[in-house]
Design a protein around this motif. Structure first.
Motif, PDB file in Angstrom:
ATOM      1  N   ARG A 198       0.825  -1.210   0.000  1.00 38.68           N
ATOM      2  CA  ARG A 198       0.000   0.000   0.000  1.00 38.68           C
ATOM      3  C   ARG A 198       0.860   1.261   0.000  1.00 38.68           C
ATOM      4  O   ARG A 198       0.526   2.247  -0.651  1.00 38.68           O
ATOM      5  CB  ARG A 198      -0.918   0.000   1.221  1.00 38.68           C
ATOM      6  CG  ARG A 198      -1.973   1.108   1.187  1.00 38.68           C
ATOM      7  CD  ARG A 198      -2.788   1.114   2.481  1.00 38.68           C
ATOM      8  NE  ARG A 198      -3.431  -0.160   2.713  1.00 38.68           N
ATOM      9  CZ  ARG A 198      -4.641  -0.479   2.256  1.00 38.68           C
ATOM     10  NH1 ARG A 198      -5.319   0.382   1.521  1.00 38.68           N
ATOM     11  NH2 ARG A 198      -5.164  -1.659   2.525  1.00 38.68           N
ATOM     12  N   ARG A 199       1.980   1.231   0.711  1.00 41.98           N
ATOM     13  CA  ARG A 199       2.837   2.426   0.787  1.00 41.98           C
ATOM     14  C   ARG A 199       3.400   2.780  -0.578  1.00 41.98           C
ATOM     15  O   ARG A 199       3.412   3.952  -0.969  1.00 41.98           O
ATOM     16  CB  ARG A 199       3.972   2.179   1.791  1.00 41.98           C
ATOM     17  CG  ARG A 199       4.947   3.343   1.917  1.00 41.98           C
ATOM     18  CD  ARG A 199       5.970   3.065   3.020  1.00 41.98           C
ATOM     19  NE  ARG A 199       6.991   4.086   3.037  1.00 41.98           N
ATOM     20  CZ  ARG A 199       8.092   4.058   2.303  1.00 41.98           C
ATOM     21  NH1 ARG A 199       8.295   3.038   1.462  1.00 41.98           N
ATOM     22  NH2 ARG A 199       8.987   5.020   2.381  1.00 41.98           N
ATOM     23  N   ARG A 200       3.868   1.794  -1.314  1.00 38.28           N
ATOM     24  CA  ARG A 200       4.422   2.061  -2.639  1.00 38.28           C
ATOM     25  C   ARG A 200       3.354   2.589  -3.588  1.00 38.28           C
ATOM     26  O   ARG A 200       3.604   3.497  -4.380  1.00 38.28           O
ATOM     27  CB  ARG A 200       5.056   0.784  -3.205  1.00 38.28           C
ATOM     28  CG  ARG A 200       6.388   0.423  -2.568  1.00 38.28           C
ATOM     29  CD  ARG A 200       6.890  -0.910  -3.090  1.00 38.28           C
ATOM     30  NE  ARG A 200       7.023  -0.920  -4.539  1.00 38.28           N
ATOM     31  CZ  ARG A 200       7.206  -2.025  -5.256  1.00 38.28           C
ATOM     32  NH1 ARG A 200       7.220  -3.211  -4.649  1.00 38.28           N
ATOM     33  NH2 ARG A 200       7.342  -1.961  -6.559  1.00 38.28           N
ATOM     34  N   VAL A 201       2.167   2.007  -3.511  1.00 42.34           N
ATOM     35  CA  VAL A 201       1.069   2.470  -4.363  1.00 42.34           C
ATOM     36  C   VAL A 201       0.696   3.905  -4.005  1.00 42.34           C
ATOM     37  O   VAL A 201       0.481   4.752  -4.886  1.00 42.34           O
ATOM     38  CB  VAL A 201      -0.148   1.534  -4.234  1.00 42.34           C
ATOM     39  CG1 VAL A 201      -1.370   2.134  -4.912  1.00 42.34           C
ATOM     40  CG2 VAL A 201       0.170   0.170  -4.835  1.00 42.34           C
ATOM     41  N   ALA A 202       0.637   4.205  -2.702  1.00 47.95           N
ATOM     42  CA  ALA A 202       0.283   5.559  -2.264  1.00 47.95           C
ATOM     43  C   ALA A 202       1.329   6.566  -2.713  1.00 47.95           C
ATOM     44  O   ALA A 202       0.986   7.667  -3.176  1.00 47.95           O
ATOM     45  CB  ALA A 202       0.135   5.592  -0.743  1.00 47.95           C
ATOM     46  N   LEU A 203       2.609   6.219  -2.605  1.00 50.82           N
ATOM     47  CA  LEU A 203       3.669   7.133  -3.036  1.00 50.82           C
ATOM     48  C   LEU A 203       3.616   7.367  -4.538  1.00 50.82           C
ATOM     49  O   LEU A 203       3.815   8.492  -5.018  1.00 50.82           O
ATOM     50  CB  LEU A 203       5.040   6.577  -2.631  1.00 50.82           C
ATOM     51  CG  LEU A 203       5.359   6.640  -1.134  1.00 50.82           C
ATOM     52  CD1 LEU A 203       6.686   5.941  -0.852  1.00 50.82           C
ATOM     53  CD2 LEU A 203       5.415   8.084  -0.655  1.00 50.82           C
ATOM     54  N   ALA A 204       3.347   6.306  -5.294  1.00 48.52           N
ATOM     55  CA  ALA A 204       3.220   6.464  -6.748  1.00 48.52           C
ATOM     56  C   ALA A 204       2.044   7.368  -7.085  1.00 48.52           C
ATOM     57  O   ALA A 204       2.140   8.256  -7.945  1.00 48.52           O
ATOM     58  CB  ALA A 204       3.052   5.100  -7.417  1.00 48.52           C
ATOM     59  N   CYS A 205       0.930   7.175  -6.383  1.00 51.31           N
ATOM     60  CA  CYS A 205      -0.258   7.998  -6.615  1.00 51.31           C
ATOM     61  C   CYS A 205       0.039   9.467  -6.323  1.00 51.31           C
ATOM     62  O   CYS A 205      -0.334  10.360  -7.101  1.00 51.31           O
ATOM     63  CB  CYS A 205      -1.402   7.497  -5.744  1.00 51.31           C
ATOM     64  SG  CYS A 205      -2.946   8.398  -5.977  1.00 51.31           S
ATOM     65  N   LEU A 206       0.726   9.734  -5.215  1.00 53.06           N
ATOM     66  CA  LEU A 206       1.081  11.114  -4.877  1.00 53.06           C
ATOM     67  C   LEU A 206       2.046  11.696  -5.897  1.00 53.06           C
ATOM     68  O   LEU A 206       2.003  12.895  -6.204  1.00 53.06           O
ATOM     69  CB  LEU A 206       1.687  11.162  -3.468  1.00 53.06           C
ATOM     70  CG  LEU A 206       0.711  10.910  -2.317  1.00 53.06           C
ATOM     71  CD1 LEU A 206       1.455  10.831  -0.997  1.00 53.06           C
ATOM     72  CD2 LEU A 206      -0.360  11.992  -2.271  1.00 53.06           C
ATOM     73  N   GLY A 207       2.927  10.844  -6.430  1.00 56.27           N
ATOM     74  CA  GLY A 207       3.841  11.316  -7.469  1.00 56.27           C
ATOM     75  C   GLY A 207       3.093  11.760  -8.710  1.00 56.27           C
ATOM     76  O   GLY A 207       3.348  12.847  -9.249  1.00 56.27           O
ATOM     77  N   PHE A 208       2.154  10.927  -9.167  1.00 56.30           N
ATOM     78  CA  PHE A 208       1.364  11.292 -10.345  1.00 56.30           C
ATOM     79  C   PHE A 208       0.521  12.535 -10.098  1.00 56.30           C
ATOM     80  O   PHE A 208       0.248  13.299 -11.022  1.00 56.30           O
ATOM     81  CB  PHE A 208       0.440  10.135 -10.752  1.00 56.30           C
ATOM     82  CG  PHE A 208       1.157   9.014 -11.442  1.00 56.30           C
ATOM     83  CD1 PHE A 208       1.785   9.224 -12.652  1.00 56.30           C
ATOM     84  CD2 PHE A 208       1.206   7.756 -10.867  1.00 56.30           C
ATOM     85  CE1 PHE A 208       2.451   8.192 -13.293  1.00 56.30           C
ATOM     86  CE2 PHE A 208       1.877   6.726 -11.501  1.00 56.30           C
ATOM     87  CZ  PHE A 208       2.496   6.945 -12.717  1.00 56.30           C
ATOM     88  N   THR A 209       0.137  12.738  -8.845  1.00 52.52           N
ATOM     89  CA  THR A 209      -0.733  13.867  -8.521  1.00 52.52           C
ATOM     90  C   THR A 209       0.045  15.166  -8.317  1.00 52.52           C
ATOM     91  O   THR A 209      -0.294  16.208  -8.882  1.00 52.52           O
ATOM     92  CB  THR A 209      -1.546  13.553  -7.250  1.00 52.52           C
ATOM     93  OG1 THR A 209      -2.294  12.352  -7.466  1.00 52.52           O
ATOM     94  CG2 THR A 209      -2.496  14.679  -6.910  1.00 52.52           C
ATOM     95  N   LEU A 210       1.099  15.108  -7.528  1.00 49.72           N
ATOM     96  CA  LEU A 210       1.771  16.337  -7.087  1.00 49.72           C
ATOM     97  C   LEU A 210       3.001  16.711  -7.906  1.00 49.72           C
ATOM     98  O   LEU A 210       3.484  17.841  -7.792  1.00 49.72           O
ATOM     99  CB  LEU A 210       2.153  16.203  -5.609  1.00 49.72           C
ATOM    100  CG  LEU A 210       0.972  15.952  -4.652  1.00 49.72           C
ATOM    101  CD1 LEU A 210       1.472  15.790  -3.230  1.00 49.72           C
ATOM    102  CD2 LEU A 210      -0.040  17.087  -4.739  1.00 49.72           C
ATOM    103  N   LEU A 211       3.524  15.779  -8.699  1.00 51.29           N
ATOM    104  CA  LEU A 211       4.690  16.108  -9.541  1.00 51.29           C
ATOM    105  C   LEU A 211       4.272  16.506 -10.947  1.00 51.29           C
ATOM    106  O   LEU A 211       5.060  16.410 -11.886  1.00 51.29           O
ATOM    107  CB  LEU A 211       5.655  14.916  -9.594  1.00 51.29           C
ATOM    108  CG  LEU A 211       6.382  14.618  -8.291  1.00 51.29           C
ATOM    109  CD1 LEU A 211       7.290  13.401  -8.446  1.00 51.29           C
ATOM    110  CD2 LEU A 211       7.195  15.818  -7.826  1.00 51.29           C
TER     111      LEU A 211
END
Length: 201
Positions: free
Chosen positions: A108-121
């Motif tokens: 879940r942590r890796r998925v959440a970090l990837a999601c935040l990357g797509f959103t905030l970067l």
């Protein structure tokens, strides 16, 4: 429903539904049935926070800090290029790992970090939500501005929930590893194209 709410709903939908890296990621997680609730919640919460900042008047600050957006642009391009290459690698290798519920699933942590990357970067998310929606909200006074914000936030919630959970309707198609290879090839190509577009400004 107020006119401001409906205007916010329409404006938010017109910006959020556009094909992009974040939507491709949400679709893929929905098809794999992995942490869909987490992904949808993060996308919606990020949009709500940015829309609120825009309506509160942060759009001017974003315009003044062009250097910060430049840094986000290059970081986003690198992130998208890396993810795109991984997607193309998955498409090339194929195999059972691409099945919706098979293989080594990320935590879940890796998925959440990837999601935040797509959103905030993605610098466009700041321009769309903070600057553009924030500017559009100024057509309304007082509570009307927050009605506009509520409409835009509702568009985000409806879209990401539909995309993440509605992807299950496509599962019969994606029972085939070949369909996953095609999806990953398309996602990889989209990510690389978006990375190139960010580098071109």
């Amino acid at each position: 429903m107020s006119a401001a709410y409906l205007a916010g709903l329409a404006a938010g939908a017109s910006l959020i539904v556009a094909i992009g890296a974040q939507n491709a990621f949400v679709l893929r997680q929905g098809l794999r049935r992995q942490y869909v609730g987490t992904v949808v919640a993060l996308c919606v919460l990020a949009d709500v926070a940015l829309i609120a900042l825009g309506v509160a008047g942060a759009g001017l600050a974003v315009r003044r800090h062009a250097g910060l957006l430049q840094a986000v642009r290059y970081a986003g391009a690198a992130f998208l290029a890396g993810y795109g290459l991984f997607a193309l690698r998955r498409a090339w290798r194929g195999g059972q790992a691409l099945a919706p519920a098979g293989g080594d699933a990320p935590d879940r942590r890796r998925v959440a970090l990837a999601c935040l990357g797509f959103t905030l970067l993605n610098p466009h998310v700041y321009l769309d939500t903070v600057v553009l929606l924030g500017s559009l909200s100024t057509r309304y006074a007082g509570a009307g501005r927050w009605g506009f914000a509520a409409g835009a936030a509702s568009a985000s919630l409806l879209w990401f929930a539909a995309l993440g959970y509605g992807a299950r309707a496509l599962l019969p198609v994606f029972r085939s590893p070949r369909a996953w290879r095609v999806l990953d090839a398309l996602v990889g190509a989209l990510m690389l194209a978006l990375a190139a577009a960010l580098l071109r400004g």
